[in-house]
Motif scaffolding. Sequence first.
Motif, PDB file in Angstrom:
ATOM      1  N   SER A  52       0.848  -1.198   0.000  1.00 27.62           N
ATOM      2  CA  SER A  52       0.000   0.000   0.000  1.00 27.62           C
ATOM      3  C   SER A  52       0.878   1.241   0.000  1.00 27.62           C
ATOM      4  N   THR A  53       0.436   2.259  -0.678  1.00 27.55           N
ATOM      5  CA  THR A  53       1.074   3.586  -0.556  1.00 27.55           C
ATOM      6  C   THR A  53       0.089   4.528   0.130  1.00 27.55           C
ATOM      7  N   ARG A  54      -1.046   4.779  -0.545  1.00 29.12           N
ATOM      8  CA  ARG A  54      -2.019   5.772  -0.074  1.00 29.12           C
ATOM      9  C   ARG A  54      -2.639   5.413   1.272  1.00 29.12           C
ATOM     10  N   THR A  55      -3.170   4.199   1.378  1.00 33.23           N
ATOM     11  CA  THR A  55      -3.945   3.831   2.568  1.00 33.23           C
ATOM     12  C   THR A  55      -3.053   3.821   3.806  1.00 33.23           C
ATOM     13  N   GLN A  56      -1.885   3.180   3.678  1.00 32.48           N
ATOM     14  CA  GLN A  56      -1.008   3.105   4.846  1.00 32.48           C
ATOM     15  C   GLN A  56      -0.505   4.488   5.248  1.00 32.48           C
ATOM     16  N   GLU A 131     -14.003  -5.859   0.838  1.00 32.58           N
ATOM     17  CA  GLU A 131     -14.368  -4.449   1.078  1.00 32.58           C
ATOM     18  C   GLU A 131     -13.136  -3.576   1.307  1.00 32.58           C
ATOM     19  N   HIS A 132     -13.300  -2.303   1.028  1.00 34.68           N
ATOM     20  CA  HIS A 132     -12.283  -1.276   1.316  1.00 34.68           C
ATOM     21  C   HIS A 132     -13.095  -0.051   1.759  1.00 34.68           C
ATOM     22  N   PRO A 133     -13.658  -0.124   2.991  1.00 31.77           N
ATOM     23  CA  PRO A 133     -14.656   0.875   3.378  1.00 31.77           C
ATOM     24  C   PRO A 133     -14.152   2.313   3.413  1.00 31.77           C
ATOM     25  N   THR A 134     -12.911   2.541   3.887  1.00 33.95           N
ATOM     26  CA  THR A 134     -12.454   3.943   3.958  1.00 33.95           C
ATOM     27  C   THR A 134     -12.240   4.518   2.555  1.00 33.95           C
ATOM     28  N   GLN A 135     -11.945   3.650   1.568  1.00 29.10           N
ATOM     29  CA  GLN A 135     -11.822   4.137   0.192  1.00 29.10           C
ATOM     30  C   GLN A 135     -13.183   4.634  -0.312  1.00 29.10           C
ATOM     31  N   ALA A 136     -14.238   3.858  -0.058  1.00 27.83           N
ATOM     32  CA  ALA A 136     -15.575   4.283  -0.516  1.00 27.83           C
ATOM     33  C   ALA A 136     -15.997   5.567   0.196  1.00 27.83           C
ATOM     34  N   HIS A 258     -10.054   7.783  -9.730  1.00 26.48           N
ATOM     35  CA  HIS A 258      -9.296   6.514  -9.758  1.00 26.48           C
ATOM     36  C   HIS A 258      -8.738   6.321  -8.352  1.00 26.48           C
ATOM     37  N   PRO A 259      -8.936   5.144  -7.744  1.00 31.48           N
ATOM     38  CA  PRO A 259      -8.448   4.963  -6.365  1.00 31.48           C
ATOM     39  C   PRO A 259      -6.925   4.907  -6.275  1.00 31.48           C
ATOM     40  N   GLY A 260      -6.262   4.620  -7.418  1.00 27.17           N
ATOM     41  CA  GLY A 260      -4.820   4.416  -7.406  1.00 27.17           C
ATOM     42  C   GLY A 260      -4.492   3.060  -6.796  1.00 27.17           C
ATOM     43  N   PRO A 261      -3.334   2.505  -7.091  1.00 25.62           N
ATOM     44  CA  PRO A 261      -2.365   3.009  -8.065  1.00 25.62           C
ATOM     45  C   PRO A 261      -2.873   2.827  -9.494  1.00 25.62           C
ATOM     46  N   MET A 262      -2.502   3.766 -10.372  1.00 25.66           N
ATOM     47  CA  MET A 262      -3.006   3.737 -11.756  1.00 25.66           C
ATOM     48  C   MET A 262      -2.064   2.977 -12.676  1.00 25.66           C
TER      49      MET A 262
END
Length: 315
Positions: A52-56, A131-136, A258-262
């Motif tokens: 992970s980059t963004r989430t972590q 699921e990826h709830p914090t992304q949604a 786009h959630p990334g990574p692209m």
Amino acid sequence: ARHLLGIEHLTQEDIRTVLDLADTYVDLNRRTVKHSDALAGMTQINMFFENSTRTQASFELAGKRLGADVMNMSMQTSSVKKGETLIDTAMTLNAMHPDLLVVRHGASGAVNLLAEKVNCAVLNAGDGKHEHPTQALLDALTIRRAKGRIQRLTVAICGDVAHSRVARSNLILLNKMENRIRLIGPPTLMPAGISEFGCEVSDDMREGLRDADVVMMLRLQKERMDGGFIPSEREYFHRYGLDAEKLSYAKEDAIVMHPGPMNRGVEIDGTIADDINRSVIQDQVEMGVAVRMACMDLLARNLRQERGRALTEGT
Ligand code: CP
């Protein structure tokens, strides 16, 4: 609730509560606030079994901005590599009394299983295809800030829906908030029976993007296609990659997400991704910090209440 495991457990009101609180963590210059003491005295452990980059990074930043002691477990160098199981690893960390565990894992359902075993709040940072709830939630905040609302919009979710926990969480959230949802992608990357979720399904980008307010692109997740059909990148971009011509079918003021990574040149043309008049991809990253601050703040309040009750009942 004690945990944040998925959007499916949230009501419309819960979703609005998170978004409203997250809004208070963003200032007029669209910068997330730097300091608060909402998590003062609390310990947050981030366990990322998948990259992970963004989430972590945003969970770490969010915890620090709220005053928590934040520890990032390096799963690559942990005893997981010696064969220790997920549950034994979690129980070991649980014995150090964390207040919040942020967990990403490659297996769908792994985070729910772990949440049953520990005494702290667990936040799902993405589990397999589930699921990826914090992304949604961060996507919802980005949409609400760009469009002024998070209902009665036509949202096109495009690409590799079958392997996407982002698509699943977004589909559940956008449905709960009464939006019109179109899923567009090759039939081989569309889960069977998905139209029962109350969405329209198409394999034609131009038809699916027509008059859309929001165009949400998904990453082609080759790492989850174990042995299955992997489309050629050139052919995929030709049919399903977002370029200016296909985007012209959406509304003139449609936003691109786009959630990334692209994978530039595979699911999205780089010039569209970088077009500041259409793309809100960087806003999504910015809102990620605010939303994760709000989620952890709310769970910490619940945890404090729960502990206060237990103390009162015990005396
Ligand atoms: N969107 C998202 O989950 O990105 P990372 O894999 O970089 O965390």
